[in-house]
Motif scaffolding. Structure first.
Motif, PDB file in Angstrom:
ATOM      1  N   GLY A 111      -5.608  -6.157  12.380  1.00  0.00           N
ATOM      2  CA  GLY A 111      -4.759  -5.634  11.157  1.00  0.00           C
ATOM      3  C   GLY A 111      -5.413  -4.703  10.303  1.00  0.00           C
ATOM      4  N   ASN A 112      -4.842  -4.059   9.408  1.00  0.00           N
ATOM      5  CA  ASN A 112      -5.312  -3.361   8.169  1.00  0.00           C
ATOM      6  C   ASN A 112      -4.414  -3.405   7.295  1.00  0.00           C
ATOM      7  N   PRO A 113      -4.665  -2.780   6.083  1.00  0.00           N
ATOM      8  CA  PRO A 113      -3.710  -2.651   4.949  1.00  0.00           C
ATOM      9  C   PRO A 113      -2.315  -2.001   5.426  1.00  0.00           C
ATOM     10  N   GLY A 114      -2.512  -0.933   6.200  1.00  0.00           N
ATOM     11  CA  GLY A 114      -1.220  -0.145   6.701  1.00  0.00           C
ATOM     12  C   GLY A 114      -0.450  -1.111   7.561  1.00  0.00           C
TER      13      GLY A 114
ATOM     14  N   GLU B  85       5.158  -6.077   6.290  1.00  0.00           N
ATOM     15  CA  GLU B  85       6.112  -6.436   5.142  1.00  0.00           C
ATOM     16  C   GLU B  85       7.285  -5.874   4.925  1.00  0.00           C
ATOM     17  N   GLY B  86       7.229  -4.480   5.197  1.00  0.00           N
ATOM     18  CA  GLY B  86       8.472  -3.451   4.891  1.00  0.00           C
ATOM     19  C   GLY B  86       9.656  -3.542   5.994  1.00  0.00           C
ATOM     20  N   MET B  87       9.064  -4.389   7.122  1.00  0.00           N
ATOM     21  CA  MET B  87      10.341  -4.562   8.199  1.00  0.00           C
ATOM     22  C   MET B  87      11.578  -5.318   7.527  1.00  0.00           C
ATOM     23  N   SER B  88      12.622  -5.238   8.293  1.00  0.00           N
ATOM     24  CA  SER B  88      13.804  -6.125   7.969  1.00  0.00           C
ATOM     25  C   SER B  88      13.649  -7.487   8.642  1.00  0.00           C
ATOM     26  N   ASP B  89      14.482  -8.451   8.314  1.00  0.00           N
ATOM     27  CA  ASP B  89      14.360  -9.636   9.232  1.00  0.00           C
ATOM     28  C   ASP B  89      14.584  -9.422  10.666  1.00  0.00           C
TER      29      ASP B  89
END
Length: 118
Positions: free
Chosen positions: A9-12, A18-22
């Motif tokens: 993984g990486n920060p992006g 984290e920006g995805m919907s449930d």
């Protein structure tokens, strides 16, 4: 032959998750569950695990330190330990890992003390 599939993984990628919907997260996890089910059915999956974020890691060496580690942009996010007939098959499986389409997924043969784990 045993292979480990390392998922980075990486920060992006972390921000994207984290920006995805449930619903989007559930679909991503369902993809992993299907991959696990397929590999269990074929007998190729020994184990797979998701790893905690680097902030929870502790490095051991001359001086033990707690994460996060500023010099690391990529971090090991998870892995699969496989028992496959060939490297080509391990690569085929690794391409099914969702991060392979936008991140880094690495495949390595597992080496025992005396050579490859056959």
């Amino acid at each position: 032959m045993k292979y480990v599939v390392l998922i980075y993984g990486n920060p992006g990628s972390r921000a994207a998750w984290e920006g995805m919907s449930d619903a989007q997260r559930a679909a991503g996890l369902a993809h992993y569950q299907q991959l696990n089910d397929d590999l269990d059915a074929s007998g190729e999956r020994i184990v797979s695990e998701r790893l905690a974020f680097p902030e929870l890691a502790t490095r051991i060496g001359p001086m033990a330190t707690d994460g996060p580690f500023a010099e690391a942009k990529e971090f090991l996010a998870g892995f699969y330990l496989l028992d496959c007939e060939s490297e080509e098959r391990a690569l085929e499986i690794a391409r099914r890992v969702p991060e392979a389409s936008f991140g880094v997924v690495e495949v390595r043969p597992v080496m025992g003390l005396h050579g490859p784990e056959l």
